[in-house]
Design an enzyme around this catalytic site. Sequence first.
Site, PDB file in Angstrom:
ATOM      1  N   TYR A  21      41.599  55.027  -4.604  1.00  0.00           N
ATOM      2  CA  TYR A  21      42.883  54.938  -4.294  1.00  0.00           C
ATOM      3  C   TYR A  21      43.521  53.837  -5.503  1.00  0.00           C
ATOM      4  O   TYR A  21      44.569  54.095  -5.774  1.00  0.00           O
ATOM      5  CB  TYR A  21      42.816  54.334  -2.831  1.00  0.00           C
ATOM      6  CG  TYR A  21      44.068  53.779  -2.353  1.00  0.00           C
ATOM      7  CD1 TYR A  21      45.242  54.493  -2.461  1.00  0.00           C
ATOM      8  CD2 TYR A  21      43.857  52.614  -1.599  1.00  0.00           C
ATOM      9  CE1 TYR A  21      46.277  53.905  -2.120  1.00  0.00           C
ATOM     10  CE2 TYR A  21      45.248  51.987  -0.923  1.00  0.00           C
ATOM     11  CZ  TYR A  21      46.292  52.929  -1.489  1.00  0.00           C
ATOM     12  OH  TYR A  21      47.410  52.108  -0.790  1.00  0.00           O
ATOM     13  N   ILE A  22      42.874  52.756  -5.326  1.00  0.00           N
ATOM     14  CA  ILE A  22      43.453  51.674  -6.103  1.00  0.00           C
ATOM     15  C   ILE A  22      43.126  51.775  -7.699  1.00  0.00           C
ATOM     16  O   ILE A  22      43.910  51.623  -8.265  1.00  0.00           O
ATOM     17  CB  ILE A  22      42.820  50.036  -5.802  1.00  0.00           C
ATOM     18  CG1 ILE A  22      42.937  49.914  -4.177  1.00  0.00           C
ATOM     19  CG2 ILE A  22      43.488  49.064  -6.438  1.00  0.00           C
ATOM     20  CD1 ILE A  22      42.314  48.944  -3.519  1.00  0.00           C
ATOM     21  N   LEU A  43      33.102  60.807  -7.843  1.00  0.00           N
ATOM     22  CA  LEU A  43      34.069  61.873  -7.021  1.00  0.00           C
ATOM     23  C   LEU A  43      33.609  61.673  -5.589  1.00  0.00           C
ATOM     24  O   LEU A  43      33.706  62.756  -4.710  1.00  0.00           O
ATOM     25  CB  LEU A  43      34.330  63.153  -7.748  1.00  0.00           C
ATOM     26  CG  LEU A  43      34.987  63.120  -9.056  1.00  0.00           C
ATOM     27  CD1 LEU A  43      35.236  64.623  -9.464  1.00  0.00           C
ATOM     28  CD2 LEU A  43      36.372  62.504  -8.948  1.00  0.00           C
ATOM     29  N   ALA A  83      32.939  51.353  -5.503  1.00  0.00           N
ATOM     30  CA  ALA A  83      32.034  50.953  -4.569  1.00  0.00           C
ATOM     31  C   ALA A  83      32.150  51.446  -3.238  1.00  0.00           C
ATOM     32  O   ALA A  83      33.345  52.255  -2.938  1.00  0.00           O
ATOM     33  CB  ALA A  83      32.472  49.473  -4.279  1.00  0.00           C
ATOM     34  N   SER A 125      36.992  41.352  -2.801  1.00  0.00           N
ATOM     35  CA  SER A 125      37.891  41.656  -1.679  1.00  0.00           C
ATOM     36  C   SER A 125      37.973  40.079  -0.854  1.00  0.00           C
ATOM     37  O   SER A 125      37.118  39.443  -0.843  1.00  0.00           O
ATOM     38  CB  SER A 125      37.008  42.396  -0.661  1.00  0.00           C
ATOM     39  OG  SER A 125      37.304  42.464   0.685  1.00  0.00           O
ATOM     40  N   TYR A 149      29.272  44.362   3.833  1.00  0.00           N
ATOM     41  CA  TYR A 149      30.207  44.783   2.892  1.00  0.00           C
ATOM     42  C   TYR A 149      30.702  43.512   2.085  1.00  0.00           C
ATOM     43  O   TYR A 149      30.664  43.556   0.768  1.00  0.00           O
ATOM     44  CB  TYR A 149      31.221  45.572   3.308  1.00  0.00           C
ATOM     45  CG  TYR A 149      32.581  45.667   2.596  1.00  0.00           C
ATOM     46  CD1 TYR A 149      32.424  46.248   1.411  1.00  0.00           C
ATOM     47  CD2 TYR A 149      33.559  44.857   2.593  1.00  0.00           C
ATOM     48  CE1 TYR A 149      33.597  46.551   0.551  1.00  0.00           C
ATOM     49  CE2 TYR A 149      34.824  44.946   1.948  1.00  0.00           C
ATOM     50  CZ  TYR A 149      34.598  45.715   0.639  1.00  0.00           C
ATOM     51  OH  TYR A 149      35.745  46.034   0.127  1.00  0.00           O
ATOM     52  N   LYS A 153      29.944  42.354  -1.950  1.00  0.00           N
ATOM     53  CA  LYS A 153      30.983  42.065  -3.099  1.00  0.00           C
ATOM     54  C   LYS A 153      30.863  40.642  -3.487  1.00  0.00           C
ATOM     55  O   LYS A 153      30.893  40.207  -4.759  1.00  0.00           O
ATOM     56  CB  LYS A 153      32.434  41.951  -2.237  1.00  0.00           C
ATOM     57  CG  LYS A 153      32.765  43.309  -2.100  1.00  0.00           C
ATOM     58  CD  LYS A 153      33.478  44.276  -3.338  1.00  0.00           C
ATOM     59  CE  LYS A 153      33.730  45.624  -3.098  1.00  0.00           C
ATOM     60  NZ  LYS A 153      34.256  46.337  -4.431  1.00  0.00           N
ATOM     61  N   HIS A 197      42.071  53.201   7.696  1.00  0.00           N
ATOM     62  CA  HIS A 197      42.979  52.049   7.702  1.00  0.00           C
ATOM     63  C   HIS A 197      44.192  52.235   8.529  1.00  0.00           C
ATOM     64  O   HIS A 197      44.906  53.371   8.572  1.00  0.00           O
ATOM     65  CB  HIS A 197      43.331  51.847   6.220  1.00  0.00           C
ATOM     66  CG  HIS A 197      42.213  51.548   5.440  1.00  0.00           C
ATOM     67  ND1 HIS A 197      41.505  52.206   4.385  1.00  0.00           N
ATOM     68  CD2 HIS A 197      41.570  50.281   5.504  1.00  0.00           C
ATOM     69  CE1 HIS A 197      40.603  51.493   3.883  1.00  0.00           C
ATOM     70  NE2 HIS A 197      40.568  50.496   4.611  1.00  0.00           N
TER      71      HIS A 197
HETATM   72  N1  UDP Z   1      43.612  48.623  13.087  1.00  0.00           N
HETATM   73  C1  UDP Z   1      43.910  49.417  14.500  1.00  0.00           C
HETATM   74  N2  UDP Z   1      43.747  50.628  14.694  1.00  0.00           N
HETATM   75  C2  UDP Z   1      43.318  51.433  13.676  1.00  0.00           C
HETATM   76  C3  UDP Z   1      42.939  50.827  12.602  1.00  0.00           C
HETATM   77  C4  UDP Z   1      43.487  49.360  12.488  1.00  0.00           C
HETATM   78  O1  UDP Z   1      44.623  48.359  15.324  1.00  0.00           O
HETATM   79  O2  UDP Z   1      43.333  52.648  13.903  1.00  0.00           O
HETATM   80  C5  UDP Z   1      43.641  47.168  13.083  1.00  0.00           C
HETATM   81  C6  UDP Z   1      42.459  46.528  12.739  1.00  0.00           C
HETATM   82  O3  UDP Z   1      41.945  46.052  13.726  1.00  0.00           O
HETATM   83  C7  UDP Z   1      43.162  45.400  11.761  1.00  0.00           C
HETATM   84  C8  UDP Z   1      44.328  46.085  11.102  1.00  0.00           C
HETATM   85  O4  UDP Z   1      44.664  47.061  11.956  1.00  0.00           O
HETATM   86  O5  UDP Z   1      43.385  44.466  12.428  1.00  0.00           O
HETATM   87  C9  UDP Z   1      44.072  46.389   9.524  1.00  0.00           C
HETATM   88  O6  UDP Z   1      42.933  47.274   9.793  1.00  0.00           O
HETATM   89  P1  UDP Z   1      42.393  48.097   8.503  1.00  0.00           P
HETATM   90  O7  UDP Z   1      41.359  48.927   8.833  1.00  0.00           O
HETATM   91  O8  UDP Z   1      43.697  48.897   7.839  1.00  0.00           O
HETATM   92  O9  UDP Z   1      41.923  47.022   7.445  1.00  0.00           O
HETATM   93  P2  UDP Z   1      41.086  45.859   7.521  1.00  0.00           P
HETATM   94  O10 UDP Z   1      41.952  44.460   7.721  1.00  0.00           O
HETATM   95  O11 UDP Z   1      39.897  46.204   8.429  1.00  0.00           O
HETATM   96  O12 UDP Z   1      40.588  45.812   6.122  1.00  0.00           O
END
Ligand code: UDP
Length: 338
Positions: A21-22, A43, A83, A125, A149, A153, A197
């Site tokens: 992605y990034i 991949l 990663a 991260s 994780y 990192k 996400h």
């Molecule tokens: N989140 C949520 N529902 C989902 C996925 C994520 O409420 O289905 C919330 C998660 O608890 C966090 C925020 O959205 O507070 C961002 O989560 P994400 O997994 O996108 O990124 P992270 O901060 O974990 O790297």
Amino acid sequence: MSDLLSAAPEGPILVCGGAGYIGSHCVAALQRCGVEVVVLDDLSSGHREAITAPLVEADLKDRGAIRAALDAHAPRAVIHFAAKCYVGESVTDPAKYYLENVHATWNLLEEMRAAGVRDIVFSSSCATYGEPREIPIPDGHPQDPINPYGRTKLHMEHMMSDYSHAYGLRYAALRYFNAAGASLDGSIGEDHEPETHLIPLVLQVALGRREKIKIFGDDYDTRDGTCIRDYIHVIDLADAHLRALKHLQLDRGNLRCHLGTGTGFTVKEIIDAAREITGHPIPAEIVPRREGDPAKLVSGGSRAKDVLGWVPRRGDVRDVIGDAWGFLSKNPDGYRSQ
Ligand code: UDP
């Protein structure tokens, strides 16, 4: 950034994990500057469709394959995105993370050392900070990760620091907050399997691919009870990598900094913004907290700006969500749609 070429020795940039992605946005940004790029990717989660650069399909666990790629392409520098990145999985299967993140990076550093490639820009991260002691998180905040994780990192950062001290490696560790968004033309974007996400999941609901979005907890100590995150556009992340690369190649020193916008949004605010942008009601349900989620993660400090001259250009969260929506609308099944 067009002067990137003049600042650097000959040879392409090897982008490990460049089909992800990034990584794929960084590859596109390098190519837009006229820089030659070679992608090394197994991949396992990346997509061949996401890149137009030459691809070496190889795994960083395979030192012979890394050596062959370095011999064949003689890169002037490496950008390292490859990663594993699921916090939950790292808790249940840490061995995978120590192998795929730490051991694979050690392989890469060893082969770079043997080949005399000394510059590396590395995807770190904000998970390396753990539970923040201060919000916004300043540059130089102590790193005390709370899951494997984040610890892998941090180990990778430590390895680079030690290699720098002992062998003259030059490195930039860029600690991202929440990467989101997609290319402006909607041609490349986020496509993870499984997707975990927030923004892509919310948009999949808008697209009718999911029934509702689950909000992980509304009893946090935040303005509406849901978690606050700092969503940074993937195009801005790519731009920071190019600047960091130039910084190293001009011999301006190692760099550790975080990349965020400095503004946090709650989960509910993100869902509301997505409702506005997509015109879809996006049903939501409150469910229990997800383990390991800190209440607030927002970047502070100005090291990236001071050292790299980097400021987010698409820092408005509406642009981030709108661009992600552009990719998903064009590619409802991700790269399988193409
Ligand atoms: N989140 C949520 N529902 C989902 C996925 C994520 O409420 O289905 C919330 C998660 O608890 C966090 C925020 O959205 O507070 C961002 O989560 P994400 O997994 O996108 O990124 P992270 O901060 O974990 O790297």
